[in-house]
Each structure stands twice: as C-alpha cells, then as structure tokens.
Design an enzyme around this catalytic site. Structure first.
Site, PDB file in Angstrom:
ATOM      1  N   ASN A   1      91.469  13.095 -76.160  1.00 57.88           N
ATOM      2  CA  ASN A   1      90.582  13.828 -75.812  1.00 57.88           C
ATOM      3  C   ASN A   1      89.558  13.281 -74.553  1.00 57.88           C
ATOM      4  OD1 ASN A   1      88.581  15.873 -75.515  1.00 57.88           O
ATOM      5  ND2 ASN A   1      89.364  16.807 -77.461  1.00 57.88           N
ATOM      6  N   ASP A   2      88.449  12.681 -75.190  1.00 55.78           N
ATOM      7  CA  ASP A   2      87.564  12.078 -74.002  1.00 55.78           C
ATOM      8  C   ASP A   2      88.263  11.370 -72.754  1.00 55.78           C
ATOM      9  OD1 ASP A   2      85.466  13.423 -75.574  1.00 55.78           O
ATOM     10  OD2 ASP A   2      85.699  12.008 -77.112  1.00 55.78           O
TER      11      ASP A   2
END
Length: 471
Positions: free
Chosen positions: A395-396
C-alpha cells in the site's frame, strides 16, 4: 590452563564463523548456508564455555558444576522450545517471532550484567562502566522488543500517547543514566543493591515508554533498531567478560543492525535522529488532500488473462500476500506467465511487510528464483516500460502521494513507481487504507483497477483463467 587455550581458540573459531555466516547472508542465494555457519559458531562458543570447570580448583568445582547443570537445562528447554516454535511459525507471525527473540538477546545481555554487578569484587572503572552500559541497552532492547512483539501480534492495536510524553520519557532516561553512574560510583557501598534495582527498573520502563508511542507502520525500523541495540549490549558484555566470541558477535550484529536501521530510515524518508527521538507512526495524523477519481473494480479472471497476453509484468508483494499465505499460488501463476513468454519480475521495497526482508523470505519460501527479484533502486526505472504492474497487499510503498502531495505525511518517501506502468492491478481485500492510515492515490488513477478479495482466492481464479486459455 589447557582448557583456557581451547576456549580461546574456540572463541576465535566461533567469531570467524559468525563473520563468514554474515557475509553469506548478504545474498539470498547463500543466506541459508550463512545461517547454518553462524549457528555452528554459536554451538562452538557455547560448548567451549563448559570447559571452564577443568581450570578451577577442586574447592570451586561444586559451585560451577551446579551452574553448568542449570545452564545445560536452560539450553535444552530454550533450544527445544525455539525449535518447535520455529518449525510451526506462520509467515505472518515471523516478524513477531524475530522481535521476541531479539528481545531475549537483549535480556540475556542485561542478565549477564546483573550477575556481574552482584559479584562485587574490583572489576575496574572501565569494565564497570561497560557492564552498566550493556545493562542499560540490553534492558531497553528487552522491554522495547516485547512491546514491538505485542504491537505486531495485535495485542496492542494502536499507539499510546499523551501530552508531554517526550519530556517524561527524557526524564526517565536521564534518571536511569544518573542511577547507572551512581552504581559505578558507589559500587562497593551499601546502597549498591538499591541503586542497581532502581537502575534496571528505569531501563526496563524506558524501553516500554520508548516503544508505546510508535505506530505499526514503523515496526520494520523498530525491529532493526532493537536488533542493533541487542548486538551492542552483547558486545559490551563480551568486553566485560573478556570473551572474544561475544565481543565479535555483538559488534557484527550491532554494526549490521545500525546500518540496516539507517537504510530503513532512509527508505521511509526519515533521519536517524527522527527515528530515535520522535513519535513514530504519526502518518495517520495527517492526510492527503481531496482525492480525485474513483476506484474501478476488475474481475480476477480478466486481470489474469490481461497479464497472460502482456509482454512484461512486475509484481509488488506486500503484507496481504503473507496474510493470505498465497506465495505458492502466486509462483504457480508466475510460472504460467513465464511459460507463455511473459517477462516477469518482482519488485521489493525495503519496508514492505512487517520486518526487514520479510517479502524476500516469503518469496524464497515459495521457491521464487532469486534472479527475478529486484530491489527498489534496481527496478524502479523499468516500470515506465512495463505493460502490467501487479500489486498484492502493498500500500504505502506504491502511493504516488509520496511524490506529489506535500501535505501528505509520507511525502518524500521513496516508493516503487507502480503508477508509471501501462496498467496496474491491485489485489486488495477491501477499500481500507494502508498501515499508515494514508489514502493511496494510486487506487484512483485511470490506469489502475482493483481486484477485490483474499489474495489466495484471487490468484486461484487468475491461475484457472490462464489455464483455461490453453484448454
């Protein structure tokens, strides 16, 4: 005297095996033999310590015999438990296990220091100062690692913060250092037991207080930091004991852990000072601006077929892959693509997963060849010429906000350039945010489609879709 010579030679042999093992661990292809070599070195060092009994006078042997017996019992219990847990641990629980075992190393160093301090005698100011320093660092590593384990295991589900927390933590640390100095100054005095107890309590408390404010997104850095602490503590206690194996092992682990901490901090766009002295995981406190566009869903079968007819695919694994235990199914899918002539590569971000190297271990467990696994700096330029980027659980580390949104807490963090691929598919269980709590702008890009579902189930459908093409 003969036993002392054997112990000295054994220590040098163990140290050589530690260094050689660490060197071999620098490459995934030789990491396994490196671990074995380092393990043999540890066995040699531990076995040699039992030779101490042969160089003692007859009057002292009963006491040492009792201690060695207790040590043997501890080795059997600890080794047996570690063997069983190591064989049964799930890949998702690997970070927790690493954090816990790392804490045990720091605790062992602190325990050695406590025994040395209780022995009284006249160790000399330098040896005494080194012993106290090792006790401080080892105690912090013990309780800090236990809190890290609790956070990773979900037993502590959010950071614990209050107003003036940094000041309080600073005062606790300062008081602990003062108590450590008092232990050195009043070592032969009647206050030593009280001062030593207060010193250890302060160090243990600071380890807890230092880690409680840290957010879960920063646990990879925390694990690496405490690994460095443990190595340093072991090295200091090795010096106090004049044990070359402990000194070299501690220095190797401490220096490697420190370097890894710096690299991990750089990968998250943090300075080392920020890692050490600020509240980690404050990313959730801020956020990106208003998100443009909307998430677009795609069917797993359609995504699988699209990759089958692509020329090139880069796969970005994340923690969701480990949670679903889908690494074997992913490699099955990769082999189908390769058989169809697709150029498949893996891209690994330094902080993907929950500990350093988590994704590398995950892929190695599935048998993915090392030569198609690339670090971020080696593959980032390839995304612009890649047909499809497949993101699984990450994700990040693929969030374009890190490049474009100066209001985002992750702004400036180096990311994998997945958004630059011609097409992006993201396998994700839902529309939730990442571990840091920041909205991922990639999911709203025109060239991105979301494939919702558990990674194991989604990859199973992808595999079947590709197989059906050849039926």
């Amino acid at each position: 005297m003969f036993a002392q010579h054997i112990m000295g030679l054994s220590g040098l042999l163990a140290a050589a095996l530690f260094i050689l093992g660490l060197k071999r661990m620098s490459s995934p292809a030789t990491a396994l033999i490196g671990i074995v070599l380092a393990g043999i070195g540890m066995v040699v060092a531990v076995a040699a310590s039992f030779l101490t009994i042969f160089d003692l006078p007859e009057t002292a042997r009963p006491y040492l015999t009792t201690n060695l017996t207790l040590a043997a019992v501890a080795l059997v219990i600890g080794g047996g438990w570690a063997w069983l847990r190591g064989r049964k641990v799930e890949m998702t629980a690997m970070p927790q296990m690493v954090a816990l075992y790392n804490g045990m190393g720091g605790g062992a160093a602190a325990a050695v220091a406590a025994v040395e301090l209780s022995a009284r005698g006249a160790p000399g100011a330098l040896i005494l100062a080194v012993t106290v320093a090792g006790a401080l660092i080892g105690s912090i590593s013990l309780t800090g690692s236990i809190i890290a384990w609790a956070k990773l295991d979900g037993k502590i589900d959010k950071p614990w913060r209050f107003g003036g927390q940094r000041i309080v933590n600073g005062l606790v640390f300062a008081a602990t250092v003062v108590l450590g100095i008092a232990v050195i100054v009043f070592f032969d005095g009647p206050l030593l037991p009280v001062l030593a107890v207060l010193f250890f309590l302060g160090a243990l408390a600071f380890g807890i207080m230092m880690t409680l404010p840290i957010g879960g997104a920063d646990m990879p850095v925390v694990i690496s930091l405490y690994n460095a602490f443990t190595g340093l503590a072991v090295g200091l206690e090795g010096y106090a004991l004049q044990n070359p194996a402990l000194m070299i092992a501690g220095m190797v682990v401490g220096s490697a852990g420190t370097l890894l901490t710096v690299l991990m901090a750089k990968a998250m766009n943090r300075s080392l000072a920020n890692v050490l002295f600020s509240n980690f995981g404050d990313a959730a406190a801020g956020g990106a601006g208003e998100v443009q566009g909307q998430m677009k869903a795609a069917d797993a079968s359609d995504a699988g077929i699209a990759m089958r007819y692509a020329s090139s695919v880069i796969i970005i694994p994340g923690y969701g892959l480990a949670v679903a235990q889908a690494q074997q199914k992913l490699y099955e899918f990769v082999k189908l693509l390769q058989a169809a002539g697709v150029d498949v590569k893996f891209a690994i971000h330094p902080v993907a997963g929950r500990m350093p190297g988590h994704m590398n271990v995950l892929l190695a467990e599935a048998g993915v060849p090392y030569d198609i696994i690339y670090d971020m700096e080696d593959i980032n330029a390839d995304f612009a010429n890649t047909d499809v980027a497949l993101v699984i659980g990450a994700n990040d580390v693929v969030n374009p906000a890190a490049r474009t949104d100066k209001t985002s807490p992750i702004y400036g963090m180096p990311i994998l350039n997945a958004d630059q691929a011609h097409q992006v598919y993201v396998i994700k269980r839902g529309q939730g945010k990442g571990y840091s709590g920041v909205e991922n702008l990639l999911f709203y890009e025109e060239n991105c489609n979301m494939v919702y579902g558990d990674a194991q189930a989604v990859l199973t459908r992808m595999v079947q879709a590709v197989k059906d093409l050849g039926a």
